[in-house]
Design a protein around this motif. Structure first.
Motif, PDB file in Angstrom:
ATOM      1  N   GLU A   8     -44.252  95.643 111.226  1.00  0.00           N
ATOM      2  CA  GLU A   8     -45.133  94.758 110.454  1.00  0.00           C
ATOM      3  C   GLU A   8     -45.560  95.359 109.113  1.00  0.00           C
ATOM      4  O   GLU A   8     -46.070  94.647 108.250  1.00  0.00           O
ATOM      5  N   LYS A   9     -45.332  96.669 108.926  1.00  0.00           N
ATOM      6  CA  LYS A   9     -45.709  97.319 107.661  1.00  0.00           C
ATOM      7  C   LYS A   9     -44.567  97.346 106.660  1.00  0.00           C
ATOM      8  O   LYS A   9     -44.755  97.720 105.504  1.00  0.00           O
ATOM      9  N   ARG A  10     -43.393  96.949 107.080  1.00  0.00           N
ATOM     10  CA  ARG A  10     -42.248  96.946 106.174  1.00  0.00           C
ATOM     11  C   ARG A  10     -42.369  95.822 105.141  1.00  0.00           C
ATOM     12  O   ARG A  10     -42.858  94.736 105.477  1.00  0.00           O
ATOM     13  N   PRO A  11     -41.908  96.048 103.915  1.00  0.00           N
ATOM     14  CA  PRO A  11     -41.874  94.950 102.934  1.00  0.00           C
ATOM     15  C   PRO A  11     -40.895  93.872 103.370  1.00  0.00           C
ATOM     16  O   PRO A  11     -39.883  94.164 104.019  1.00  0.00           O
ATOM     17  N   GLU A  12     -41.186  92.642 103.022  1.00  0.00           N
ATOM     18  CA  GLU A  12     -40.307  91.524 103.367  1.00  0.00           C
ATOM     19  C   GLU A  12     -39.148  91.473 102.371  1.00  0.00           C
ATOM     20  O   GLU A  12     -39.263  90.916 101.285  1.00  0.00           O
ATOM     21  N   TYR A  13     -38.040  92.034 102.803  1.00  0.00           N
ATOM     22  CA  TYR A  13     -36.870  92.177 101.935  1.00  0.00           C
ATOM     23  C   TYR A  13     -36.402  90.854 101.323  1.00  0.00           C
ATOM     24  O   TYR A  13     -36.118  90.770 100.126  1.00  0.00           O
ATOM     25  N   SER A  14     -36.310  89.813 102.137  1.00  0.00           N
ATOM     26  CA  SER A  14     -35.710  88.561 101.668  1.00  0.00           C
ATOM     27  C   SER A  14     -36.521  87.883 100.569  1.00  0.00           C
ATOM     28  O   SER A  14     -36.012  87.013  99.868  1.00  0.00           O
ATOM     29  N   LYS A  15     -37.789  88.278 100.400  1.00  0.00           N
ATOM     30  CA  LYS A  15     -38.617  87.699  99.350  1.00  0.00           C
ATOM     31  C   LYS A  15     -38.430  88.413  98.005  1.00  0.00           C
ATOM     32  O   LYS A  15     -39.046  88.038  97.014  1.00  0.00           O
ATOM     33  N   MET A  16     -37.573  89.412  97.996  1.00  0.00           N
ATOM     34  CA  MET A  16     -37.355  90.174  96.770  1.00  0.00           C
ATOM     35  C   MET A  16     -36.186  89.638  95.956  1.00  0.00           C
ATOM     36  O   MET A  16     -35.835  90.207  94.918  1.00  0.00           O
ATOM     37  N   PHE A  17     -35.588  88.547  96.442  1.00  0.00           N
ATOM     38  CA  PHE A  17     -34.470  87.925  95.727  1.00  0.00           C
ATOM     39  C   PHE A  17     -34.646  86.416  95.673  1.00  0.00           C
ATOM     40  O   PHE A  17     -35.210  85.817  96.591  1.00  0.00           O
ATOM     41  N   GLU A  18     -34.135  85.846  94.606  1.00  0.00           N
ATOM     42  CA  GLU A  18     -34.030  84.398  94.542  1.00  0.00           C
ATOM     43  C   GLU A  18     -33.010  83.958  95.602  1.00  0.00           C
ATOM     44  O   GLU A  18     -32.053  84.682  95.894  1.00  0.00           O
ATOM     45  N   PRO A  19     -33.176  82.776  96.188  1.00  0.00           N
ATOM     46  CA  PRO A  19     -32.187  82.304  97.161  1.00  0.00           C
ATOM     47  C   PRO A  19     -30.801  82.203  96.520  1.00  0.00           C
ATOM     48  O   PRO A  19     -30.675  81.912  95.325  1.00  0.00           O
ATOM     49  N   LEU A  20     -29.789  82.457  97.306  1.00  0.00           N
ATOM     50  CA  LEU A  20     -28.426  82.276  96.804  1.00  0.00           C
ATOM     51  C   LEU A  20     -28.216  80.816  96.432  1.00  0.00           C
ATOM     52  O   LEU A  20     -28.724  79.922  97.119  1.00  0.00           O
ATOM     53  N   PRO A  21     -27.467  80.545  95.349  1.00  0.00           N
ATOM     54  CA  PRO A  21     -27.176  79.144  95.019  1.00  0.00           C
ATOM     55  C   PRO A  21     -26.369  78.499  96.144  1.00  0.00           C
ATOM     56  O   PRO A  21     -25.536  79.157  96.767  1.00  0.00           O
ATOM     57  N   LEU A  22     -26.622  77.234  96.408  1.00  0.00           N
ATOM     58  CA  LEU A  22     -25.916  76.556  97.500  1.00  0.00           C
ATOM     59  C   LEU A  22     -24.412  76.555  97.276  1.00  0.00           C
ATOM     60  O   LEU A  22     -23.628  76.673  98.216  1.00  0.00           O
ATOM     61  N   ASP A  23     -24.010  76.436  96.020  1.00  0.00           N
ATOM     62  CA  ASP A  23     -22.588  76.476  95.671  1.00  0.00           C
ATOM     63  C   ASP A  23     -22.337  77.721  94.821  1.00  0.00           C
ATOM     64  O   ASP A  23     -22.834  77.818  93.704  1.00  0.00           O
TER      65      ASP A  23
END
Length: 260
Positions: free
Chosen positions: A87-102
């Motif tokens: 629970e103390k780890r940074p949320e990795y996935s919030k450090m990037f913009e979402p991949l473009p759908l295409d």
């Protein structure tokens, strides 16, 4: 196993969909091993894809870079936070913009955060926001040093992580009514890590507002802000009309704000 029977292009589509879904899942945002596994499989597929169309070659290269930056961040986070509770780890996935759908269409990008961060606009993306909790304790300086290389990985200028660490620290001290450290020992070392005179001016100006009005520390920060704002303005002028109107206006507003 079933995936291996599909053509490579279809494998890449399936794995990319898995990656997008995984990054959307907040429950998995701290599961670095799981993200690394899916990225590894997807990266292997990307390496097998072949195209002769120039536009698709460039799109494939851009996608490969997006994946590589994610690998680099995961490697750094995994090493740095290996002994931390989940629970103390940074949320990795919030450090990037979402991949473009295409992957073959131009991605829609939000404006990157300023050196000060904490922007409330939905049009601004702040890859350092997930680190605020980590930076909000006594070991923040050493943590900022350990994570300094993260800036280039998330496409931010050098020194931004140290600047954010300083801002988080000052905000905490102000909230607890504790005294702020001297400019010489806290602000100046961070300003030296920044490259852009505009960023240096903005950080120094923000810090000046945290010190008592008329204090020696505030005046010191204002002096740093003014000298760097002047340098930033002169750099814009030297471009002789080649700078954007937005940059010209920002440089002028910066000088006016500091002088008032």
């Amino acid at each position: 196993l079933c995936l291996s029977y599909l053509p490579v292009i279809n494998q890449s589509k399936v794995l990319r969909k898995c990656l997008i879904d995984l990054e959307r899942d907040s429950r998995a945002s701290r599961d670095y091993d799981r993200h690394t596994l899916v990225l590894t499989l997807y990266s292997e597929c990307l390496g097998k894809l072949v195209t002769r169309k120039e536009t698709r070659v460039k799109a494939l290269e851009a996608e490969t870079l997006r994946v590589q930056r994610r690998f680099d961040v995961l490697a750094l986070l995994s090493t740095t936070f290996e002994s931390y509770p989940w629970e103390k780890r940074p949320e990795y996935s919030k450090m990037f913009e979402p991949l473009p759908l295409d992957p073959f269409s131009p991605p829609t990008k939000r404006k990157m955060c300023s050196v000060l961060g904490f922007e409330e606009s939905g049009d601004v993306f702040d890859p350092l926001a997930p680190l605020h909790d980590i930076l909000d304790h006594s070991g923040a300086n050493s943590m900022a040093g350990a994570l300094a290389s993260l800036c280039s990985m998330v496409q931010l200028p050098p020194g931004y992580l140290h600047a954010r660490s300083l801002i988080v620290r000052f905000r905490k001290l102000r909230e607890s009514s504790d005294g702020l450290p001297k400019v010489e020992s806290s602000v100046i070392p961070v300003i030296k890590k920044l490259v852009s005179p505009a960023d240096k001016a903005d950080l120094a100006w923000w810090c000046s507002a945290q010190y008592a009005s008329g204090s020696v520390e505030q005046l010191h920060c204002l002096d740093l802000a003014h000298s760097n704002a002047t340098t930033a303005s002169e750099e814009i002028e030297s471009l002789q009309g080649r700078a954007s109107k937005e940059d010209e206006r920002a440089a002028l507003d910066r000088v006016k704000r500091i002088d008032t």
